[in-house]
Design a protein around this motif. Structure first.
Motif, PDB file in Angstrom:
ATOM      1  N   GLN A  11     -30.419  16.003   3.528  1.00  0.00           N
ATOM      2  CA  GLN A  11     -29.737  17.262   3.859  1.00  0.00           C
ATOM      3  C   GLN A  11     -29.057  17.045   5.208  1.00  0.00           C
ATOM      4  OE1 GLN A  11     -32.881  20.130   3.319  1.00  0.00           O
ATOM      5  NE2 GLN A  11     -33.965  19.536   5.155  1.00  0.00           N
ATOM      6  N   GLY A  12     -27.723  17.039   5.193  1.00  0.00           N
ATOM      7  CA  GLY A  12     -26.989  16.678   6.411  1.00  0.00           C
ATOM      8  C   GLY A  12     -27.349  15.263   6.824  1.00  0.00           C
ATOM      9  N   PHE A  14     -30.318  14.457   7.852  1.00  0.00           N
ATOM     10  CA  PHE A  14     -31.775  14.328   7.752  1.00  0.00           C
ATOM     11  C   PHE A  14     -32.169  13.797   6.374  1.00  0.00           C
ATOM     12  CE2 PHE A  14     -36.069  16.094   7.098  1.00  0.00           C
ATOM     13  CZ  PHE A  14     -36.688  15.629   8.255  1.00  0.00           C
ATOM     14  N   PRO A  32     -44.718  17.445  13.737  1.00  0.00           N
ATOM     15  CA  PRO A  32     -44.012  18.208  14.753  1.00  0.00           C
ATOM     16  C   PRO A  32     -42.817  18.964  14.180  1.00  0.00           C
ATOM     17  CG  PRO A  32     -43.533  15.876  14.962  1.00  0.00           C
ATOM     18  CD  PRO A  32     -44.553  16.005  13.888  1.00  0.00           C
ATOM     19  N   SER A  33     -42.257  19.826  14.996  1.00  0.00           N
ATOM     20  CA  SER A  33     -41.087  20.596  14.586  1.00  0.00           C
ATOM     21  C   SER A  33     -39.970  19.647  14.151  1.00  0.00           C
ATOM     22  CB  SER A  33     -40.641  21.435  15.792  1.00  0.00           C
ATOM     23  OG  SER A  33     -39.604  22.261  15.397  1.00  0.00           O
ATOM     24  N   GLY A  34     -39.351  19.955  13.027  1.00  0.00           N
ATOM     25  CA  GLY A  34     -38.231  19.142  12.549  1.00  0.00           C
ATOM     26  C   GLY A  34     -38.653  17.913  11.765  1.00  0.00           C
ATOM     27  N   SER A  35     -39.947  17.786  11.442  1.00  0.00           N
ATOM     28  CA  SER A  35     -40.392  16.583  10.718  1.00  0.00           C
ATOM     29  C   SER A  35     -40.175  16.702   9.209  1.00  0.00           C
ATOM     30  CB  SER A  35     -41.865  16.287  11.025  1.00  0.00           C
ATOM     31  OG  SER A  35     -42.665  17.405  10.724  1.00  0.00           O
ATOM     32  N   GLY A  36     -39.825  17.900   8.744  1.00  0.00           N
ATOM     33  CA  GLY A  36     -39.496  18.052   7.322  1.00  0.00           C
ATOM     34  C   GLY A  36     -40.526  18.816   6.518  1.00  0.00           C
ATOM     35  N   LYS A  37     -41.431  19.516   7.182  1.00  0.00           N
ATOM     36  CA  LYS A  37     -42.510  20.214   6.466  1.00  0.00           C
ATOM     37  C   LYS A  37     -41.951  21.323   5.567  1.00  0.00           C
ATOM     38  CE  LYS A  37     -44.521  21.475  10.358  1.00  0.00           C
ATOM     39  NZ  LYS A  37     -43.555  20.981  11.348  1.00  0.00           N
ATOM     40  N   SER A  38     -41.096  22.171   6.150  1.00  0.00           N
ATOM     41  CA  SER A  38     -40.563  23.287   5.357  1.00  0.00           C
ATOM     42  C   SER A  38     -39.652  22.774   4.249  1.00  0.00           C
ATOM     43  CB  SER A  38     -39.779  24.258   6.246  1.00  0.00           C
ATOM     44  OG  SER A  38     -40.639  24.819   7.193  1.00  0.00           O
ATOM     45  N   SER A  39     -38.914  21.714   4.536  1.00  0.00           N
ATOM     46  CA  SER A  39     -38.052  21.149   3.489  1.00  0.00           C
ATOM     47  C   SER A  39     -38.894  20.691   2.306  1.00  0.00           C
ATOM     48  CB  SER A  39     -37.246  19.961   4.028  1.00  0.00           C
ATOM     49  OG  SER A  39     -36.520  20.351   5.162  1.00  0.00           O
ATOM     50  N   GLU A 158     -46.721  27.841   7.513  1.00  0.00           N
ATOM     51  CA  GLU A 158     -47.111  28.346   8.838  1.00  0.00           C
ATOM     52  C   GLU A 158     -47.450  29.833   8.819  1.00  0.00           C
ATOM     53  OE1 GLU A 158     -45.937  26.520  12.237  1.00  0.00           O
ATOM     54  OE2 GLU A 158     -44.312  25.347  11.379  1.00  0.00           O
ATOM     55  N   HIS A 191     -48.484  22.960  12.443  1.00  0.00           N
ATOM     56  CA  HIS A 191     -48.425  21.900  13.442  1.00  0.00           C
ATOM     57  C   HIS A 191     -49.545  22.075  14.466  1.00  0.00           C
ATOM     58  CE1 HIS A 191     -45.334  24.840  14.987  1.00  0.00           C
ATOM     59  NE2 HIS A 191     -46.230  24.831  15.943  1.00  0.00           N
TER      60      HIS A 191
HETATM   61  N1  LIG Z   1     -29.793  22.915   4.792  1.00  0.00           N
HETATM   62  C1  LIG Z   1     -29.888  21.961   5.726  1.00  0.00           C
HETATM   63  N2  LIG Z   1     -28.839  21.144   5.989  1.00  0.00           N
HETATM   64  C2  LIG Z   1     -28.913  20.177   6.897  1.00  0.00           C
HETATM   65  N3  LIG Z   1     -30.026  19.905   7.615  1.00  0.00           N
HETATM   66  C3  LIG Z   1     -31.105  20.692   7.415  1.00  0.00           C
HETATM   67  C4  LIG Z   1     -31.097  21.757   6.462  1.00  0.00           C
HETATM   68  N4  LIG Z   1     -32.305  22.347   6.472  1.00  0.00           N
HETATM   69  C5  LIG Z   1     -33.047  21.689   7.400  1.00  0.00           C
HETATM   70  N5  LIG Z   1     -32.331  20.696   7.953  1.00  0.00           N
HETATM   71  C6  LIG Z   1     -32.807  19.734   8.956  1.00  0.00           C
HETATM   72  O1  LIG Z   1     -33.893  19.021   8.378  1.00  0.00           O
HETATM   73  C7  LIG Z   1     -34.845  18.700   9.382  1.00  0.00           C
HETATM   74  C8  LIG Z   1     -36.247  19.149   8.931  1.00  0.00           C
HETATM   75  O2  LIG Z   1     -36.300  20.569   8.953  1.00  0.00           O
HETATM   76  P1  LIG Z   1     -37.606  21.353   8.474  1.00  0.00           P
HETATM   77  O3  LIG Z   1     -37.336  22.799   8.645  1.00  0.00           O
HETATM   78  O4  LIG Z   1     -37.992  20.873   7.118  1.00  0.00           O
HETATM   79  O5  LIG Z   1     -38.692  20.841   9.534  1.00  0.00           O
HETATM   80  P2  LIG Z   1     -40.121  21.436   9.890  1.00  0.00           P
HETATM   81  O6  LIG Z   1     -41.035  20.271  10.037  1.00  0.00           O
HETATM   82  O7  LIG Z   1     -40.513  22.469   8.886  1.00  0.00           O
HETATM   83  O8  LIG Z   1     -39.849  22.109  11.300  1.00  0.00           O
HETATM   84  P3  LIG Z   1     -40.508  23.435  11.993  1.00  0.00           P
HETATM   85  O9  LIG Z   1     -41.942  23.086  12.273  1.00  0.00           O
HETATM   86  O10 LIG Z   1     -39.697  23.588  13.233  1.00  0.00           O
HETATM   87  O11 LIG Z   1     -40.353  24.569  11.023  1.00  0.00           O
HETATM   88  C9  LIG Z   1     -34.376  19.327  10.670  1.00  0.00           C
HETATM   89  O12 LIG Z   1     -33.730  18.332  11.435  1.00  0.00           O
HETATM   90  C10 LIG Z   1     -33.378  20.387  10.197  1.00  0.00           C
HETATM   91  O13 LIG Z   1     -32.380  20.585  11.171  1.00  0.00           O
END
Ligand SMILES: Nc1ncnc2c1ncn2[C@@H]1O[C@H](COP(=O)(O)OP(=O)(O)OP(=O)(O)O)[C@@H](O)[C@H]1O
Length: 369
Positions: A11-12, A14, A32-39, A158, A191
């Protein structure tokens, strides 16, 4: 339950490349934040279609890009709970809960309202509108609504992140009950080491979209190197204990463990109940002889099992206390001064006051596959 995930998705800029199998009751996605958990949660829920890969829950294939399978979200029977409760403001609690049942055909409904209301302790709230609920109560209702859809998997992204410490403490026992009493497997994003230690049976550690480790929670929390820098101080040993007795004179509880008796500040859990105890590595001192005239109440004999030189001045020492691993984080200077080497007899020393309300939780029952 078995959750098998093997996916690659971009995605982008990432990239997610995640492959793991979760076979416990509550699998924590930790990173950590941004590691991809929500994705990853969104991929499992069917909110994102992966570029490549396969996801399977208990033999039911949700996605298999090679076979051209992509089960749409509403057919996955997955319950979701987010950071914000997302209740319908115009409906009372009862209607919000019943909304969860709507999309599940009657033949597939296996959870009823009374059982869920009882489990979550929300009977007194049924006629109230969400605006009149505390943050913790809203989250309990949101969990109830997700459960009433009779899901085959519950995803929690979360769910405690927007609550203050008091509200978190209020809701954690309900999530423990859910984990132990319901047969629904849970994937839980966090996290926070404290939350993962208390709730998880298994952990998947994510960093920059990749799985860096996965396994039983007690194995993962000993690996301080796997924890994000800001959370490393929270890592250590996670041991199963049982309440032996309460000491009302000094307001303490005595826990029995394979490593010996451990005194913690009084906890409100009945005698004979299992308790999961987290002993932070940073709270454990090491003595080469049994200390005398020391205020610390917990002195556990053991043997140095392994020493890892951590970043900078630190060393991590794993002590085998009669088969129970206890981690200690000390300076390399102290390690050298004590001449610690694997195989050496030592004593792990832990102050009772180093345990706080995040250190104990209800012990996990037998994990059924
Ligand atoms: N639709 C999208 N298009 C492009 N990049 C995306 C998209 N959605 C998320 N990202 C990127 O993917 C990466 C992972 O995001 P994600 O939300 O899965 O992380 P996370 O571990 O859940 O973070 P947090 O703990 O902050 O919620 C981030 O760098 C985010 O900017």
């Amino acid at each position: 339950m078995t959750l098998c995930v093997d996916i690659r998705h971009r995605q982008g800029d990432f990239r997610i490349e995640a492959s793991f199998t979760g076979s416990g009751r509550l699998t924590a996605l930790f990173g950590p934040s941004g590691s991809g958990k929500s994705s990853l949660i969104n991929l499992i829920a069917g909110l994102i279609r992966p570029d490549q890969g396969r996801i399977e829950v208990d033999g039911k294939v949700l996605v298999d890009t090679k076979a051209g399978v992509f089960l749409p979200r509403h057919k996955r029977r997955i319950g979701m709970v987010f950071q914000d409760a997302r209740l319908f403001p115009h409906m009372n609690v009862r209607s919000n809960l019943l909304y969860g049942r709507w999309f599940t055909p009657p033949a597939e409904r296996y959870l009823d309202m009374d059982a869920i209301v009882d489990l979550l302790g929300i009977g007194a709230l049924l006629e109230r509108k969400p605006a009149l609920l505390s943050g913790g109560e809203k989250q309990r209702v949101a969990i109830g609504r997700a459960l009433l859809s009779s899901p085959r998997l519950l995803l929690m992204d979360e769910p405690l992140a927007s609550l203050d410490e008091a509200r978190k403490a209020e809701i954690l026992p309900y999530i423990e009950r859910l984990r132990d009493q319901m047969k629904i497997p849970i994937v839980y994003v966090s996290h926070s080491v404290a939350e993962v230690a208390r709730l998880a049976s298994d952990v998947v550690v994510l960093a920059q979209g990749k799985v860096t480790a996965s396994g039983p929670v007690s194995d993962i929390l000993q690996r301080l190197d796997l924890l994000p820098a800001g959370e490393r101080g929270e890592g250590g040993a996670l041991i199963e204990t049982v309440v032996l007795r309460h000491d009302d004179t000094f307001s303490m509880t005595v826990l029995g463990s394979g490593a010996g008796e451990i005194r913690v500040p009084r906890i409100d859990i009945p005698v004979d109940q299992r308790v999961r105890l987290r002993i932070r590595a940073r709270d454990v001192m090491i003595a080469t002889e049994r200390p005398n005239g020391l205020s610390a109440l917990n002195i556990l004999p053991g043997k140095v099992a392994a020493i890892t030189h951590g970043a900078g001045a630190e060393s991590e020492v794993r002590i085998d206390c009669n088969g129970v691993p206890v981690m200690s984080r000390i300076t390399e200077q102290s390690r050298q001064a004590l001449g610690l080497e694997p195989g050496q007899q030592v004593f792990a020393v832990v102050k009772t006051v180093s345990f706080d309300e995040t250190s104990t939780g209800m012990g996990v029952g037998e994990v059924s596959a």
